[in-house]
Scaffold this motif. Structure first.
Motif, mmCIF file in Angstrom:
data_model
loop_
_atom_site.group_PDB
_atom_site.id
_atom_site.type_symbol
_atom_site.label_atom_id
_atom_site.label_comp_id
_atom_site.label_asym_id
_atom_site.label_seq_id
_atom_site.Cartn_x
_atom_site.Cartn_y
_atom_site.Cartn_z
ATOM 1 N N THR A 85 0.984 -1.035 0.096
ATOM 2 C CA THR A 85 0.123 0.053 -0.062
ATOM 3 C C THR A 85 0.782 1.212 0.024
ATOM 4 O OG1 THR A 85 -0.072 -0.003 2.470
ATOM 5 C CG2 THR A 85 -1.576 -1.153 1.356
ATOM 6 N N GLU A 86 0.320 2.430 0.064
ATOM 7 C CA GLU A 86 1.002 3.634 0.228
ATOM 8 C C GLU A 86 1.831 3.635 1.392
ATOM 9 O OE1 GLU A 86 0.129 8.558 0.195
ATOM 10 O OE2 GLU A 86 -1.359 7.050 -0.992
ATOM 11 N N SER A 90 5.716 5.063 1.535
ATOM 12 C CA SER A 90 6.130 6.135 2.378
ATOM 13 C C SER A 90 7.547 5.668 3.004
ATOM 14 C CB SER A 90 5.005 6.342 3.211
ATOM 15 O OG SER A 90 3.744 6.895 2.726
ATOM 16 N N CYS A 143 6.136 2.417 -9.507
ATOM 17 C CA CYS A 143 4.798 2.802 -9.984
ATOM 18 C C CYS A 143 4.401 2.029 -11.423
ATOM 19 C CB CYS A 143 4.690 4.322 -10.191
ATOM 20 S SG CYS A 143 2.915 4.847 -10.881
ATOM 21 N N PRO A 160 0.349 1.496 -5.076
ATOM 22 C CA PRO A 160 1.057 1.760 -4.059
ATOM 23 C C PRO A 160 1.662 3.399 -3.918
ATOM 24 C CG PRO A 160 1.761 -0.333 -4.172
ATOM 25 C CD PRO A 160 1.163 0.317 -5.741
ATOM 26 N N PRO A 162 1.781 7.205 -5.061
ATOM 27 C CA PRO A 162 0.896 8.174 -5.704
ATOM 28 C C PRO A 162 0.916 8.682 -6.944
ATOM 29 C CG PRO A 162 1.179 8.437 -3.363
ATOM 30 C CD PRO A 162 2.230 7.461 -3.992
#
Length: 398
Positions: A85-86, A90, A143, A160, A162
């Motif tokens: 996920t993001e 991060s 990405c 994941p 953005p």
């Protein structure tokens, strides 16, 4: 798990260096190995698709190392690749912002501190960590990796990493020769400072050239600075790629298979002829720049890079091999007898805005003009004769 992600972002822990990138004899040419020694199948299929899309083998190699960083993070967090996920993206950015780059390690304790500025050239040394552009490149690869698998209904439904849809739409319809619009960065993307290209000033060029110790190094330096060729392009030039009467050389442009002509100065070809007369002409398909020690073999990029490093150690500078290309572009772009379109053709830039970056005036190049400015006497005010001094003083002051 949440605490572990926060520790990565804050630099309180590090990702273990597990797994590796290996070369393959077949397409895609490189693969990422898991800690148990098996190939990571999602990465292999993605890299194979890169090659089938007519990308260069070195591109696949670069992407493989970026995906290795990503998988090391996932293995450390014990997160399956298709459940990322993001939050993991991060954590990747936070880790890269604080982690030391292994390639920045210096064995010499007397070497300049990373991030400091060389007093002679004004160029900063590389910082100990990962550059913002490196972090952005890694995010772009991750990405693209998930976008590829999402097309085949694999992996998470939400990427994941953005994305900025506004930027994607603007760049999709941009003309190749137009300027890149200023758009807001997507989340997690780092701010990259674009400074002017650093080139060797004319006042420092003579001492740099004198630091070359043999005809091979002198010929290579002159060819770089007169043709504007990239490092790998010039190192692949063979005897059949030199047009002596027209003073041109043929190079294979980086990232393509295009064989294009670039000019060379008479001085560079004269020194090159003396070098070839001394060592003898190599076979037709072999590069003309050869190693000086050991068995006869072509000069590698790392050996040529070491030539520049030895000159830097002697002069106390920090010039790089690519600075020679910057020097060629700066000289041509600021020559009033050459148009910007002509310089673009010689440098083989895809975008005219890239060539325009070399139209700049540097303080070190303006030394004589600045000295004349500082030594010019102050202009004294004068008034037309016939006026009363008291009237002039009342109007204009003392």
């Amino acid at each position: 798990m949440q605490d572990l992600r926060h520790q990565l972002i804050e630099g309180l822990t590090d990702v273990p260096r597990i797994g590796s990138v290996v070369e393959l004899e077949h397409v895609p040419g490189h693969a990422v190995l898991a800690p148990d020694g098996t190939h990571v199948a999602p990465v292999v299929s993605y890299l194979r698709n890169l090659i089938l899309d007519d990308n260069r083998p070195l591109t696949a190699k670069s992407y493989a190392y970026d995906l290795l960083r990503w998988y090391r993070l996932l293995w450390f967090l014990d997160v399956p690749w298709d459940r990322a996920t993001e939050a993991e993206a991060s954590a990747l950015v936070g880790w890269l912002r604080v982690a030391p780059n292994p390639q920045r390690r210096r064995r010499n304790p007397n070497a300049p501190q990373p991030g400091s500025v060389n007093p002679r050239t004004g160029k900063p040394y590389l910082k100990p960590g990962y550059a913002p552009s490196t972090i952005n490149h890694c995010l772009t690869v991750v990405c693209s990796f998930y976008a590829y698998h999402r097309y085949y209904n694999r992996g998470p439904l939400v990427n994941p990493v953005p994305e900025s849809r506004t930027m994607r739409r603007a760049l999709a319809h941009r003309a190749p020769d137009s300027e890149v619009p200023e758009l807001r960065r997507a989340r997690l993307r780092q701010r990259v400072r674009r400074g002017d290209p650093r080139s060797i000033p004319d006042a420092m060029w003579d001492e740099f050239f004198e630091a070359m110790t043999c005809d091979r190094d002198r010929a290579a330096t002159l060819l770089y600075v007169s043709s504007g060729s990239r490092a790998s392009e010039l190192l692949g030039v063979t005897p059949g790629d030199i047009d002596w009467p027209k003073q041109l050389i043929w190079v294979v442009t980086k990232g393509t298979d295009d064989r294009e002509q670039v000019p060379a100065s008479p001085q560079a070809l004269t020194v090159l002829a003396a070098y070839l007369d001394h060592i003898g002409l190599p076979p037709a398909g072999e590069p003309i720049l050869r190693a000086r020690r050991g068995p006869d073999r072509p000069l590698t990029y790392w050996a040529m890079r070491r030539v520049i490093q030895r000159a830097n150690e002697k002069l106390g500078t920090n010039w790089t091999l690519h600075d020679l290309r910057h020097t060629a572009a700066t000289r041509m772009a600021n020559d009033p007898n050459l148009t910007l379109a002509e310089v673009r053709a010689i440098m083989r830039h895809t975008d005219l805005a890239t060539t325009g970056r070399y139209l700049n005036a540097r303080v070190e190049d303006l030394f004589d003009a600045l000295q004349a400015h500082y030594n010019r006497p102050r202009v004294q005010r004068t008034f037309t004769a016939g006026y009363d001094p008291e009237d002039i003083k009342a109007v204009f002051g003392a």
